[in-house]
Design an enzyme around this catalytic site. Structure first.
Site, PDB file in Angstrom:
ATOM      1  N   LYS A  13     -30.581 -64.163  72.906  1.00 51.78           N
ATOM      2  CA  LYS A  13     -30.167 -62.831  73.377  1.00 51.78           C
ATOM      3  C   LYS A  13     -29.781 -62.851  74.845  1.00 51.78           C
ATOM      4  O   LYS A  13     -28.925 -62.081  75.265  1.00 51.78           O
ATOM      5  CB  LYS A  13     -31.263 -61.794  73.111  1.00 51.78           C
ATOM      6  CG  LYS A  13     -31.526 -61.606  71.626  1.00 51.78           C
ATOM      7  CD  LYS A  13     -31.524 -60.173  71.175  1.00 51.78           C
ATOM      8  CE  LYS A  13     -31.297 -60.148  69.680  1.00 51.78           C
ATOM      9  NZ  LYS A  13     -31.677 -58.952  69.011  1.00 51.78           N
ATOM     10  N   LYS A  20     -27.583 -57.940  62.348  1.00 51.08           N
ATOM     11  CA  LYS A  20     -26.936 -56.634  62.354  1.00 51.08           C
ATOM     12  C   LYS A  20     -26.185 -56.382  63.643  1.00 51.08           C
ATOM     13  O   LYS A  20     -25.389 -55.464  63.724  1.00 51.08           O
ATOM     14  CB  LYS A  20     -27.952 -55.512  62.061  1.00 51.08           C
ATOM     15  CG  LYS A  20     -29.129 -55.400  63.020  1.00 51.08           C
ATOM     16  CD  LYS A  20     -29.939 -54.125  62.734  1.00 51.08           C
ATOM     17  CE  LYS A  20     -31.387 -54.362  62.387  1.00 51.08           C
ATOM     18  NZ  LYS A  20     -32.226 -54.780  63.505  1.00 51.08           N
ATOM     19  N   LYS A  60     -27.900 -67.219  61.419  1.00 45.07           N
ATOM     20  CA  LYS A  60     -28.489 -66.170  60.574  1.00 45.07           C
ATOM     21  C   LYS A  60     -27.635 -64.896  60.596  1.00 45.07           C
ATOM     22  O   LYS A  60     -26.973 -64.605  61.598  1.00 45.07           O
ATOM     23  CB  LYS A  60     -29.943 -65.882  60.980  1.00 45.07           C
ATOM     24  CG  LYS A  60     -30.106 -64.923  62.118  1.00 45.07           C
ATOM     25  CD  LYS A  60     -31.465 -64.200  62.085  1.00 45.07           C
ATOM     26  CE  LYS A  60     -31.421 -63.098  63.146  1.00 45.07           C
ATOM     27  NZ  LYS A  60     -32.368 -62.041  63.033  1.00 45.07           N
TER      28      LYS A  60
HETATM   29  P1  ATP Z   1     -30.755 -57.823  65.799  1.00 48.30           P
HETATM   30  O1  ATP Z   1     -29.486 -58.367  65.218  1.00 48.30           O
HETATM   31  O2  ATP Z   1     -30.623 -56.449  66.399  1.00 48.30           O
HETATM   32  O3  ATP Z   1     -31.478 -58.781  66.654  1.00 48.30           O
HETATM   33  P2  ATP Z   1     -31.972 -58.394  63.297  1.00 48.30           P
HETATM   34  O4  ATP Z   1     -30.926 -58.130  62.299  1.00 48.30           O
HETATM   35  O5  ATP Z   1     -32.321 -59.773  63.631  1.00 48.30           O
HETATM   36  O6  ATP Z   1     -31.694 -57.567  64.597  1.00 48.30           O
HETATM   37  P3  ATP Z   1     -34.642 -57.208  63.294  1.00 48.30           P
HETATM   38  O7  ATP Z   1     -34.781 -55.736  63.366  1.00 48.30           O
HETATM   39  O8  ATP Z   1     -34.903 -57.949  64.524  1.00 48.30           O
HETATM   40  O9  ATP Z   1     -33.206 -57.604  62.739  1.00 48.30           O
HETATM   41  O10 ATP Z   1     -35.499 -57.793  62.097  1.00 48.30           O
HETATM   42  C1  ATP Z   1     -36.157 -57.047  61.115  1.00 48.30           C
HETATM   43  C2  ATP Z   1     -36.717 -57.951  60.048  1.00 48.30           C
HETATM   44  O11 ATP Z   1     -35.659 -58.526  59.287  1.00 48.30           O
HETATM   45  C3  ATP Z   1     -37.532 -59.130  60.571  1.00 48.30           C
HETATM   46  O12 ATP Z   1     -38.649 -59.346  59.743  1.00 48.30           O
HETATM   47  C4  ATP Z   1     -36.589 -60.276  60.489  1.00 48.30           C
HETATM   48  O13 ATP Z   1     -37.253 -61.511  60.363  1.00 48.30           O
HETATM   49  C5  ATP Z   1     -35.812 -59.942  59.237  1.00 48.30           C
HETATM   50  N1  ATP Z   1     -34.490 -60.548  59.258  1.00 48.30           N
HETATM   51  C6  ATP Z   1     -33.524 -60.344  60.191  1.00 48.30           C
HETATM   52  N2  ATP Z   1     -32.424 -61.050  59.900  1.00 48.30           N
HETATM   53  C7  ATP Z   1     -32.671 -61.725  58.745  1.00 48.30           C
HETATM   54  C8  ATP Z   1     -31.922 -62.630  57.930  1.00 48.30           C
HETATM   55  N3  ATP Z   1     -30.692 -62.968  58.250  1.00 48.30           N
HETATM   56  N4  ATP Z   1     -32.505 -63.134  56.819  1.00 48.30           N
HETATM   57  C9  ATP Z   1     -33.760 -62.789  56.489  1.00 48.30           C
HETATM   58  N5  ATP Z   1     -34.524 -61.939  57.206  1.00 48.30           N
HETATM   59  C10 ATP Z   1     -34.005 -61.404  58.336  1.00 48.30           C
END
Ligand code: ATP
Ligand code: LTN
Length: 331
Positions: free
Chosen positions: A113, A198, A195
């Protein structure tokens, strides 16, 4: 026998993707009958990246409505917003005094980040895992269902719990991560070595839970695969196809082997269409429920008010215990 406590959260930092759904939210639903579940909107965490106030508010309601539409039940679980329970920020202060900058600076998420938001590397971005530790430790959670990317943050949480317990006396439960066998790391559709996130700037890289059916199908059709035209699970050599097979398997309930057999001798076009349709069918009823819920703000506010009351009761009890052990005057 006393039930084990489970805690988890998602940040309202964007619309949840199918990665958030299969890595986290989908699994939370199943735990509600077996555990005392506490699920939060991690809104304090979102401030580590610049937010537009009106959008943050709208996305928080949207995430809450999605939680409920996916099957989280406020009669069974505590559902609340992190910013409504002041003890999260208070415990963070205490734990900050026991955390070393070096252990935060080497977190993968912080490094990623910081590279992404080079113009806004703030203290909160670095302190993110300590706030997350506070979320978990305040409720004495035994288990934390998360995707694989959050494993490192859970390790810091465990270290902090042990550090506090050793310095004072046993206070915090040392939590365990629960990482699903399938879907713990849904990959980007445009770069299957990264990965799905969002906050990716390329909207074709992720499927939002609220994407329209035609957009879902189109994004899967454009997903990066390879040129050998064989639907086979092989993460090393065929990361794109393997990711699609994983998604297909989770959204249809078929095993990966069954899926491979189903698409034997068929082209990627047909396979990608089927993956898209499987996802559309699961998301359709969730979105219909979500839309209906969003029209009833009074109900959503009531869920949050009830959740705040229950969460704060537990959080206050734990923080009082912490303050007493530290040596603060008890009135
Ligand atoms: P950002 O993109 O804003 O960093 P993010 O999409 O990584 O956010 P978070 O809100 O940080 O999402 O994560 C919420 C939950 O979803 C956490 O338990 C995280 O491990 C899970 N998660 C996020 N991305 C993935 C993915 N690609 N596959 C599986 N689990 C995920
Ligand atoms: N950091 C998490 C969201 C989150 C969380 C938590 C997850 C905030 N607090 C406590 C589990 C437990 C993320 O997924 N990025």
């Amino acid at each position: 026998m006393e039930r084990k406590v489970m805690f988890s959260a998602v940040q309202p930092s964007g619309i949840p993707t199918i990665g958030n759904y299969v890595g986290a939210i989908k699994n939370w639903v199943q735990f509600q009958d077996e555990y005392d579940c506490i699920y939060s909107l991690a809104d304090l965490h979102t401030l580590t990246v610049k937010q537009v106030p009106a959008e943050l508010r709208a996305r928080s309601y949207e995430l809450l409505a999605l939680y409920l539409a996916c099957g989280l039940d406020p009669e069974k679980s505590i559902i609340f917003a992190q910013s409504h329970v002041p003890q999260h920020a208070e415990l963070t202060w205490v734990l900050n005094t026991m955390t070393y900058p070096g252990e935060l600076a080497r977190m993968t998420q912080f490094k990623d980040k910081s590279a992404h938001h080079a113009e806004n590397i703030n203290m909160g971005l670095m302190d993110y895992p300590v706030l997350m530790a506070s979320d978990i430790l305040l409720y004495g959670a035994h288990y934390v269902p998360i995707g694989a990317d959050q494993k490192q943050h859970l390790e810091i949480t465990r270290d902090l719990a042990i550090r506090f317990n050793n310095r004072y006396s046993p206070t915090f439960v040392v939590p365990e991560p629960l990482i699903p066998k399938m879907g713990a790391r849904v990959m980007s559709l445009q770069d299957p070595t990264k990965k799905m996130s969002k906050s990716d700037e390329n909207v074709n890289a992720f499927i939002s839970m609220t994407d329209k059916p035609e957009d879902i199908i189109r994004k899967f059709k454009r997903a990066v695969t390879d040129s050998d035209m064989c639907v086979k699970y092989d993460v090393e050599n065929k990361p794109g196809v393997s990711n699609l097979l994983t998604i297909y398997s989770i959204f249809t309930g078929k095993t990966v082997e069954e899926a491979e057999r189903e698409f034997e001798g068929k082209g990627y076009g047909e396979f990608k269409q089927a993956v898209g349709e499987a996802v559309v069918e699961v998301l359709r009823p969730i979105n219909e429920k979500k839309e209906a819920l969003l029209k009833d703000k009074a109900y959503l506010n009531k869920v949050l008010a009830d959740g705040k009351q229950k969460a704060e009761y537990l959080a206050r009890k734990m923080l009082n215990k912490v303050y007493k052990k530290i040596g603060f005057i008890q009135l």
